[in-house]
Design an enzyme around this catalytic site. Sequence first.
Site, PDB file in Angstrom:
ATOM      1  N   SER A 189       0.807  -1.239   0.000  1.00  0.00           N
ATOM      2  CA  SER A 189       0.000   0.000   0.000  1.00  0.00           C
ATOM      3  C   SER A 189       0.833   1.278   0.000  1.00  0.00           C
ATOM      4  CB  SER A 189      -0.963   0.000   1.196  1.00  0.00           C
ATOM      5  OG  SER A 189      -1.816  -1.116   1.129  1.00  0.00           O
ATOM      6  N   HIS A 226      17.260  18.291  18.071  1.00  0.00           N
ATOM      7  CA  HIS A 226      16.539  17.040  18.359  1.00  0.00           C
ATOM      8  C   HIS A 226      16.215  16.374  17.036  1.00  0.00           C
ATOM      9  CE1 HIS A 226      13.597  14.158  19.912  1.00  0.00           C
ATOM     10  NE2 HIS A 226      12.803  14.555  18.914  1.00  0.00           N
ATOM     11  N   SER A 228      14.390  12.705  15.524  1.00  0.00           N
ATOM     12  CA  SER A 228      13.706  11.456  15.825  1.00  0.00           C
ATOM     13  C   SER A 228      12.839  11.056  14.648  1.00  0.00           C
ATOM     14  CB  SER A 228      12.840  11.598  17.087  1.00  0.00           C
ATOM     15  OG  SER A 228      11.767  12.490  16.853  1.00  0.00           O
ATOM     16  N   GLY A 230       9.707   9.643  15.318  1.00  0.00           N
ATOM     17  CA  GLY A 230       8.328   9.703  15.778  1.00  0.00           C
ATOM     18  C   GLY A 230       7.638   8.358  15.912  1.00  0.00           C
ATOM     19  N   ARG A 231       8.404   7.270  15.974  1.00  0.00           N
ATOM     20  CA  ARG A 231       7.810   5.934  16.072  1.00  0.00           C
ATOM     21  C   ARG A 231       7.849   5.453  17.524  1.00  0.00           C
ATOM     22  NH1 ARG A 231       8.199   4.117  10.598  1.00  0.00           N
ATOM     23  NH2 ARG A 231       6.921   2.308  11.126  1.00  0.00           N
ATOM     24  N   SER A 236      11.347   2.916  17.152  1.00  0.00           N
ATOM     25  CA  SER A 236      11.670   4.262  17.633  1.00  0.00           C
ATOM     26  C   SER A 236      13.177   4.520  17.584  1.00  0.00           C
ATOM     27  CB  SER A 236      11.167   4.426  19.071  1.00  0.00           C
ATOM     28  OG  SER A 236      11.527   5.694  19.570  1.00  0.00           O
ATOM     29  N   ASN A 240      19.354  13.640  21.094  1.00  0.00           N
ATOM     30  CA  ASN A 240      19.415  15.081  21.324  1.00  0.00           C
ATOM     31  C   ASN A 240      20.877  15.493  21.403  1.00  0.00           C
ATOM     32  OD1 ASN A 240      16.476  15.567  21.751  1.00  0.00           O
ATOM     33  ND2 ASN A 240      16.810  14.204  23.497  1.00  0.00           N
TER      34      ASN A 240
END
Length: 357
Positions: A189, A226, A228, A230-231, A236, A240
């Site tokens: 998808s 920072h 990342s 976002g998981r 994840s 920092n």
Amino acid sequence: MASHQFRIAIGVLAGAVGGLTGIAPAQAQTRGVADCHGIESSAERLACYDAASGRQAAAKAAAPATPSASGATPAPAAAPVRTGAESAPRAGASIIDTMWDFDPSSERYAIRYYQPNYLLFGRYTNDANVAPYLPLFEQAGDPAYLDSTEAKFQLSFKGRLWTTDDRRWGVWLAYTQQNQWQVYNDDISRPFRETNYMPEAIVSYRPGVDLGGGFKWNLLNASLNHQSNGRTDLLSRSWNRAIVEAGVEREDLALYGKLWYRFKESEQDDDNPDITDYLGHGEIGAIYRWRGNSFQAMARGNVSTGKGAFQLGWTSPPILGPFRGYVQLFTGYGESMIDYNWKQTTIGAGVALNDGF
């Protein structure tokens, strides 16, 4: 009657000549004003006085601009207004000064490009990193694979919040977002495989030190960063950092170096405790501009582990409006946060708005 009209004509002619040639009004009046007294028509009498005194010529000299077809009088030409982010470098301008608005005439508050803004329509990897996604594929009962070709894009801007009058000091907020998109993978998808977010607060300073040999030290930045994806759970990734950056330049060549310190996290909260083993503690880079082309290079790594990455880029002259052709080659670790410990070689092509400096 003829004599009277002749005297009026002489008075009108004298007034006109006086107005055009600079004859004093007193001279014009003694030659025709008295002849206007006997004219019965108010309009003709006024015209006679105007002509005799030179008023018509003065009025023409001070006449306002002719109204436009809409009836409005054109406004005086306005001074040029400086706009926002520039999509193309100015010929002969300092690369660093343009990037960080160190010119004293630059806008006090401005939004500018930061890192490169680009879209790679196709980016090929020699070794897709399937490992982090295996639990998700197994849970969904789908075969564990990713397309080796995907799209990749990056958006990056910064805004200046404060600066000194001479523009040598500035405070900026920046945001960069990078996406890897399995747009050609219809079997799963077409998902976004990875999205990285990087907000940053930066203090910039222009040392303006002549280093000799034509090189000038024109950039010293300090920032809090920072980054990342976002998981959550197994996917994840984040860290920092405090970063110090210096930049020098000579004509169409700019060089920069960064050193960073990673703020430690608690053992239970750290999703990637060994990230500096692969991404190291700093990076160096260069950009060279030639005839509208831009060539970029970056290297980073950890000397003690022998791991790192190299990236090369080429940005063409404009090909469609502000858009430029862009080719990117990457090899090593950390092309994205999820791939920080995965080694691969990728190459992609697309378009870019800026070269990142």
